[in-house]
Every structure is written in C-alpha cells, then in structure tokens.
Scaffold this motif. Structure first.
Motif, PDB file in Angstrom:
ATOM      1  N   LEU A 131       0.778  -1.154  -0.100  1.00 56.45           N
ATOM      2  CA  LEU A 131       0.030   0.198   0.011  1.00 56.45           C
ATOM      3  C   LEU A 131       0.884   1.252   0.109  1.00 56.45           C
ATOM      4  O   LEU A 131       0.477   2.372  -0.726  1.00 56.45           O
ATOM      5  CB  LEU A 131      -0.938  -0.081   1.351  1.00 56.45           C
ATOM      6  N   GLU A 132       1.980   1.339   0.681  1.00 58.07           N
ATOM      7  CA  GLU A 132       2.930   2.296   0.728  1.00 58.07           C
ATOM      8  C   GLU A 132       3.555   2.721  -0.787  1.00 58.07           C
ATOM      9  O   GLU A 132       3.604   4.057  -1.063  1.00 58.07           O
ATOM     10  CB  GLU A 132       3.975   2.142   1.774  1.00 58.07           C
ATOM     11  N   GLN A 133       3.639   1.588  -1.339  1.00 57.57           N
ATOM     12  CA  GLN A 133       4.589   1.556  -2.805  1.00 57.57           C
ATOM     13  C   GLN A 133       3.519   1.766  -3.813  1.00 57.57           C
ATOM     14  O   GLN A 133       4.008   2.325  -5.069  1.00 57.57           O
ATOM     15  CB  GLN A 133       5.644   0.670  -2.708  1.00 57.57           C
ATOM     16  N   CYS A 134       2.340   1.130  -3.752  1.00 54.40           N
ATOM     17  CA  CYS A 134       1.584   0.969  -4.921  1.00 54.40           C
ATOM     18  C   CYS A 134       0.170   1.172  -4.827  1.00 54.40           C
ATOM     19  O   CYS A 134      -0.733   0.652  -5.137  1.00 54.40           O
ATOM     20  CB  CYS A 134       1.805  -0.439  -5.651  1.00 54.40           C
ATOM     21  N   PHE A 135      -0.009   2.462  -4.074  1.00 55.52           N
ATOM     22  CA  PHE A 135      -1.485   2.601  -3.512  1.00 55.52           C
ATOM     23  C   PHE A 135      -2.499   2.783  -4.643  1.00 55.52           C
ATOM     24  O   PHE A 135      -3.573   2.459  -4.728  1.00 55.52           O
ATOM     25  CB  PHE A 135      -1.659   3.868  -2.580  1.00 55.52           C
ATOM     26  N   GLU A 136      -2.082   3.626  -5.660  1.00 59.63           N
ATOM     27  CA  GLU A 136      -3.108   3.755  -6.839  1.00 59.63           C
ATOM     28  C   GLU A 136      -3.301   2.868  -7.470  1.00 59.63           C
ATOM     29  O   GLU A 136      -4.452   2.378  -7.869  1.00 59.63           O
ATOM     30  CB  GLU A 136      -2.327   5.216  -7.434  1.00 59.63           C
ATOM     31  N   GLN A 137      -2.491   1.991  -7.583  1.00 57.50           N
ATOM     32  CA  GLN A 137      -2.486   0.746  -8.638  1.00 57.50           C
ATOM     33  C   GLN A 137      -3.398  -0.432  -7.783  1.00 57.50           C
ATOM     34  O   GLN A 137      -4.480  -0.807  -8.362  1.00 57.50           O
ATOM     35  CB  GLN A 137      -1.004   0.172  -8.718  1.00 57.50           C
ATOM     36  N   GLU A 138      -3.231  -0.510  -6.344  1.00 56.32           N
ATOM     37  CA  GLU A 138      -4.130  -1.185  -5.620  1.00 56.32           C
ATOM     38  C   GLU A 138      -5.690  -0.736  -5.519  1.00 56.32           C
ATOM     39  O   GLU A 138      -6.472  -1.543  -5.673  1.00 56.32           O
ATOM     40  CB  GLU A 138      -3.498  -1.587  -4.390  1.00 56.32           C
ATOM     41  N   ALA A 139      -5.726   0.736  -5.584  1.00 54.50           N
ATOM     42  CA  ALA A 139      -7.015   1.110  -5.238  1.00 54.50           C
ATOM     43  C   ALA A 139      -7.754   1.106  -6.715  1.00 54.50           C
ATOM     44  O   ALA A 139      -8.974   0.854  -6.467  1.00 54.50           O
ATOM     45  CB  ALA A 139      -6.817   2.660  -4.976  1.00 54.50           C
ATOM     46  N   GLU A 140      -7.251   1.343  -7.638  1.00 52.85           N
ATOM     47  CA  GLU A 140      -7.758   1.059  -8.978  1.00 52.85           C
ATOM     48  C   GLU A 140      -8.269  -0.281  -9.104  1.00 52.85           C
ATOM     49  O   GLU A 140      -9.373  -0.419  -9.641  1.00 52.85           O
ATOM     50  CB  GLU A 140      -6.546   1.437 -10.183  1.00 52.85           C
TER      51      GLU A 140
END
Length: 249
Positions: A68-77
């Motif tokens: 979540l710290e490194q890839c938040f936007e990707q995971e949220a998408e």
C-alpha cells in the motif's frame, strides 16, 4: 446476517493451482463473497469476468502495508474496478513489532485511510495475537487498543480476528462490545481445546455470541477463515458455512 465471505487464504493451495476453478468451487459451496489474499495474477478484466460468472462479491482484500505504501494507486484502481470496498492490512512482520513502529503505524494508517476514503474505499487493520500485548513495559495499553485510540474513525476501521483475540486471552465478545462502531469486518474462526485451528462450530469459541456482539457493534461483513485446515481446505470451508447456516438469524 450481513455478507458471509471466505478468506481465500484458507484455500491458498487450491488457488495456487487453479484460481478461477477454486473460486467456482467456493461459489458452489454457497459463499456469496470472498476476501482476497492475492489475485492469482488475474488482470482486472479477468477478475471482473470471474466474479460476474460466479456471482461472488469482492468484499475485501488483504494487502501488505509495504504494498500500500509503494503501490497505493494501482491497488486502489484494482479494488475499485472489481467492486471491492475494503482494503485491509493483514499483519506486521516481526521486525516491525516495536513500540516505535506501533506508534508510527497509527499515523500511517491514518494517512493511507484518508487516501482510501478519498477514492471511495475503506482501509482496515487485521489483528493477530501480538497486538494484545502491552505497548511497552512502561505503557500497559494494549497495542490494538492504542491503534483504536490513535486512528481516525472516519478513515480507519478494524477487522477483528476472533481466533487470535481468544488465543491471546481476550474475550472477543467483550472486545467487540467495548469497541462498538469501530469493527466493520469480523474473522469467524474456531479453536480446538489444544488451541489449534478448526472449522467454525467445531471448536470452543462462542460463535453465536460473537456474531450477536458483532451485529450489535455494527459489523458489515463476516469472513470464515481456517489458517491451517486439517482436512481438505474446501471441505473445511464448506463445513464452516454449513454450521453458520444452522444459527438463527
């Protein structure tokens, strides 16, 4: 009862061999939702199609704090695209279980929770047993109590793992009552007299009372999990759901 889901960690060996086939089996057992522990390498369109085919709801997803710290936007998408409303931090590695790290964790959860809320998601935190230890020799506050106290209820929710609470000597019913309104998701698990994992309803935990307390405290989803099934994992998941269906609404 609110949404009944299966934590796919329970059937991790099966999903590793055949993710789509396992999700179909989970649907056939009668589960209407799942909590992800990884997506099996499926793209967003592939997962969307699989969920539509099986009628399974994506209730929540366990995502490592580092991810979540490194890839938040990707995971949220990804979560938004598959209709998954909750993203949950599943645990902290042993090297991060210090007083300083727990203090910093509350700030991190608030920051990530605010970002999640802005995207229409809800961030949660899932406990094990170590969060029921004191913050330090000088501070007797339990780690999980401290996280409740220092996180913003508008941005951060909690997923109470009832097995690990009981394993730590904490009554999950009492804990749900004391933290009413903050626990949105509940892991329904059971414990043998030897304190090992078993199917829901086959152990010593007061499942009906836990569900009643969770309902009264505002929980929105119940998630079956067995960390280490001693029978075939899908059979274990089926037995747990069968028991839960015998309980009065």
């Amino acid at each position: 009862m609110k949404t009944m889901a299966l934590q796919l960690f329970t059937v991790r060996d099966e999903t590793a061999r055949d993710f789509a086939g396992t999700l179909r089996r989970v649907s056939e057992l009668g589960y209407t939702a799942v909590e992800f522990a990884g997506y099996g390498g499926l793209s967003i369109p592939q997962m969307q199609a699989l969920l539509a085919e099986t009628g399974i709801q994506a209730l929540s997803s366990h995502l490592a704090l580092e991810t979540l710290e490194q890839c938040f936007e990707q995971e949220a998408e990804y979560a938004l695209a598959i209709g998954c409303p909750y993203i949950v931090v599943p645990w902290l590695p042993p090297d991060q279980r210090t007083t300083e790290a727990f203090t910093a964790l509350a700030e991190t959860l608030n920051r990530l929770g605010s970002k999640a809320k802005a995207r229409g998601l809800t961030l949660g935190y899932h406990n094990h047993d170590f969060e029921f230890a004191p913050m330090s020799d000088e501070n007797p506050t339990l780690v999980l109590d401290s996280l409740f106290e220092h996180t913003d209820p508008a941005s951060v929710t909690f997923e109470l793992d009832t097995y690990w609470a009981a394993f730590a000597g904490v009554d999950p019913v009492d804990y749900l009552q004391r933290h009413s309104g903050r626990v949105t998701l509940v892991h329904l698990k059971d414990m043998t007299p030897e304190r090992t994992f078993t199917e829901v309803g086959a152990g010593t935990l007061p499942i009906a009372e836990i569900i009643a307390a969770a309902r009264a405290s505002g929980a929105q989803g119940y998630i079956v999990e067995n960390d280490q099934p001693r029978i075939p994992a899908l059979e274990s998941a089926g037995r747990s759901l069968h028991f839960l269906r015998t309980l009065p609404e």
